[in-house]
Scaffold this motif. Structure first.
Motif, PDB file in Angstrom:
ATOM      1  N   SER A 232       0.824  -1.213   0.000  1.00  0.00           N
ATOM      2  CA  SER A 232       0.000   0.000   0.000  1.00  0.00           C
ATOM      3  C   SER A 232       0.858   1.262   0.000  1.00  0.00           C
TER       4      SER A 232
ATOM      5  N   PRO B 144      -1.908   8.697  -1.756  1.00  0.00           N
ATOM      6  CA  PRO B 144      -2.833   9.630  -2.420  1.00  0.00           C
ATOM      7  C   PRO B 144      -2.113  10.619  -3.332  1.00  0.00           C
TER       8      PRO B 144
ATOM      9  N   GLU C 298      -3.026  11.099  -7.189  1.00  0.00           N
ATOM     10  CA  GLU C 298      -3.552  12.388  -7.649  1.00  0.00           C
ATOM     11  C   GLU C 298      -2.718  12.962  -8.787  1.00  0.00           C
TER      12      GLU C 298
ATOM     13  N   ASP D  76     -19.017  13.108  -7.239  1.00  0.00           N
ATOM     14  CA  ASP D  76     -18.579  12.014  -6.365  1.00  0.00           C
ATOM     15  C   ASP D  76     -19.759  11.137  -5.956  1.00  0.00           C
TER      16      ASP D  76
ATOM     17  N   ASP E  69     -20.528   7.028  -7.120  1.00  0.00           N
ATOM     18  CA  ASP E  69     -20.841   5.915  -6.223  1.00  0.00           C
ATOM     19  C   ASP E  69     -22.172   5.262  -6.590  1.00  0.00           C
TER      20      ASP E  69
ATOM     21  N   HIS F 249      -9.569   4.084  -4.392  1.00  0.00           N
ATOM     22  CA  HIS F 249      -9.393   5.530  -4.569  1.00  0.00           C
ATOM     23  C   HIS F 249      -8.979   5.841  -6.010  1.00  0.00           C
TER      24      HIS F 249
ATOM     25  N   ARG G 224     -12.045   5.320  -8.325  1.00  0.00           N
ATOM     26  CA  ARG G 224     -13.016   6.419  -8.230  1.00  0.00           C
ATOM     27  C   ARG G 224     -12.500   7.670  -8.935  1.00  0.00           C
ATOM     28  N   LEU G 225     -11.210   7.954  -8.767  1.00  0.00           N
ATOM     29  CA  LEU G 225     -10.633   9.124  -9.427  1.00  0.00           C
ATOM     30  C   LEU G 225     -10.796   9.014 -10.942  1.00  0.00           C
TER      31      LEU G 225
ATOM     32  N   ARG H 230     -14.472   9.435 -11.924  1.00  0.00           N
ATOM     33  CA  ARG H 230     -14.909  10.826 -11.776  1.00  0.00           C
ATOM     34  C   ARG H 230     -14.400  11.676 -12.939  1.00  0.00           C
TER      35      ARG H 230
END
Length: 418
Positions: free
Chosen positions: A110, A115, A119, A286, A290, A366, A369-370, A373
Motif C-alpha cells: 500500500s 494519495p 492524484e 462524487d 458511487d 481511490h 473512483r478518481l 470521476r
C-alpha cells in the motif's frame, strides 16, 4: 422456496450475458438469502460440489468482514475449485490470503498507492479522456464507447501508474483478456492434453506474465521513476510476491475501471432525467460515481470457504463449504437501499459493496473512483448528452460484470467545448 433445488440458478455465467439477473436475486433475498447452488459442467469446465449463494447486503458484509470464519485462503476466491496442485501457487496472491499474512503484505504494497502519487495521475487521465472523447465526438457522434474510449482509457491509465512502457501495453491487454474472459465464447480456452480447459490462473498460464514482471522490476531498479513498479521493485517483496502483485494489479487494476466505466455510461444513457441532473450540476459528481458503481458493480461475486462449522441467516454451514457473496445482489437489497432499482445520482448514504468490505476491500478503490470521476466529468464536457444507439454486448461471466461493446450517440454540446 427454502434452500432446495427450486432456488433460482445464479451460477451459470451465460445468464449474465443478458445483464444482472435482478429477479432471481430478489427471489433469493426474499426467500432463501443463503441458498444452495449446483455447480454443473458448463462451457467445458468440470462440475463442482456446489456452494452457498449469499445475496442479502447484511450477510454479504458479515462474510466479507469475518475472515476467521470465511477464508480467502482455504479454497481461494473463485467459485470453481482450483486444481489442488495449483492451490499453493494461487495462495501467494494477496487476494487469496487471510490475516495476518494478508495484512502484512497489504501494508507493504500500500506504500505504493499514496494519495499524492495517485492524484498526480489525475491530470494525465483527464487529458487522455479528453482526447479519446474528442475523437469519438468527431466521428459523427455514434460510436462503440468501449472500443473508442473506455478500454483504452482504463488500460493506459493503469500502465502509466505501473510504469509499463508504451511498447508493452498490448501485452497487459492480452493477459487481462485471458484471465477475465475465460468463460466467454469469444475467448476460446486453452486446453490441456486431455482436452480440458486450463485454469488461466495456473502457473503454466501465468509464466509469461511473471517473467515480464521480473524483467520490468529489474529495469525499475536500474532506472527508478515515479510509478508503482519502481516502489515495489525497491521494497522487501520476495520475487514470488512481486509477481503475484503485478498479476493482481494488471488484472484487477485494469478491469475494475474497464467494467465500471461503460456500465456507468450505460446507466446514464438509459436514465435521461438523472443524466440531465448531472449535466446541469444538480448532483455531486462524487455521489453520482458511487451510485453508478452501485447499479453496475465491476465484480459480480467473490468466493470464501468456511473455516469451521457456522450458521449464516439461519442456514447451517459446514466446515469446507464454499460460500459465495454476490455484490450485485447486495447492492440492490431493498432492506438497505430504498427503491434500489431507481438510479438516484444523489443517493446518500450509499453503502454499496462494489469494492468489497472488510480486510480485502479494494486496495485501488481511490484510484478507480478518481478515474471514473474524471471520465464522467469529461463526458459531460465533451457532449450535450448521450443515448443508447443499440443494445450492449455483455461478457459471459459470473465474476466480472463486463461490457464488450456499448453503442451510444453523443450529442453535440450546447456550448463550444473549452
Amino acid at each position: 422456496m427454502g434452500n432446495t433445488a427450486d432456488a433460482p440458478d445464479v451460477f451459470d455465467p451465460r445468464i449474465y450475458a443478458a445483464g444482472i439477473p435482478h429477479d432471481r436475486f430478489r427471489a433469493l433475498r426474499d426467500r432463501a438469502p443463503v441458498a444452495r447452488q449446483d455447480e454443473p459442467e458448463i462451457l467445458g469446465w468440470p462440475a463442482g460440489p456446489g456452494f452457498w449463494a449469499v445475496t442479502r447486503h447484511a450477510d454479504v458484509v458479515r462474510v466479507l468482514k469475518d475472515p476467521g470464519t470465511y477464508s480467502s485462503c482455504l479454497g481461494a476466491t473463485q467459485i470453481r475449485d482450483p486444481h489442488p496442485a495449483d492451490l499453493p501457487f494461487i495462495r501467494r496472491m494477496m487476494l487469496n490470503q487471510d490475516p495476518p499474512e494478508h495484512g502484512s503484505l497489504r501494508r507493504l504494497v500500500s506504500r505504493a498507492f499514496t494519495p499524492g502519487r495517485i492524484e498526480r495521475f489525475a491530470a494525465t487521465a483527464r487529458e487522455r479522456a479528453r482526447r479519446l472523447l474528442a475523437a469519438a465526438v468527431d466521428t459523427g457522434g455514434e460510436v462503440d464507447l468501449v472500443r473508442a474510449v473506455t478500454d483504452d482509457y482504463a488500460l493506459l491509465n493503469l500502465t502509466d501508474l505501473l510504469g509499463v512502457p508504451a511498447s508493452d501495453r498490448e501485452l497487459l491487454h492480452t493477459w487481462t483478456e485471458r484471465v477475465i474472459a475465460y468463460q466467454d465464447p469469444d475467448e476460446p480456452p486453452v486446453l490441456d492434453a486431455e482436452g480440458r480447459p486450463v485454469n488461466p490462473r495456473s502457473p503454466a498460464m501465468l509464466a509469461e506474465m511473471f517473467e515480464y514482471a521480473q524483467q520490468l522490476a529489474a529495469h525499475k531498479r536500474a532506472h527508478p521513476a515515479d510509478d508503482v513498479m519502481s516502489v515495489l521493485a525497491a521494497s522487501e517483496l520476495r520475487d514470488a510476491e512481486l509477481e503475484m502483485f503485478f498479476f493482481l494489479l494488471t488484472v484487477a487494476g485494469n478491469d475494475t475501471v474497464r467494467s465500471a466505466a461503460p456500465g456507468g455510461v450505460l446507466a446514464l444513457a438509459e436514465h435521461p432525467d438523472e443524466q440531465r441532473r448531472l449535466w446541469n450540476g444538480e448532483v455531486s459528481m462524487d455521489t453520482a460515481v458511487d451510485e453508478l458503481l452501485r447499479v453496475h458493480p465491476p465484480v459480480l461475486s467473490f468466493r470464501r470457504t468456511a473455516a469451521h462449522d457456522t450458521e449464516l441467516a439461519g442456514q447451517p454451514i459446514r466446515r469446507g463449504d464454499k460460500v459465495v457473496v454476490f455484490h450485485a445482489s447486495a447492492n440492490h437489497d431493498e432492506r438497505v437501499f430504498p427503491d434500489p432499482h431507481r438510479l438516484d445520482l444523489g443517493r446518500d448514504p450509499n453503502p454499496h459493496v462494489s469494492f468489497g468490505d472488510g480486510p480485502h476491500v479494494c486496495l485501488g478503490a481511490h484510484f478507480a473512483r478518481l478515474q471514473l470521476r474524471v471520465l464522467h466529468e469529461e463526458v459531460r464536457r465533451a457532449c450535450g448528452g448521450l443515448e443508447p444507439a443499440g443494445p450492449p454486448r455483455r461478457l459471459v461471466s459470473n465474476f466480472i460484470n463486463g461490457i464488450k461493446s456499448l453503442p451510444v450517440r453523443l450529442r453535440e454540446p450546447s456550448a463550444p467545448r473549452g
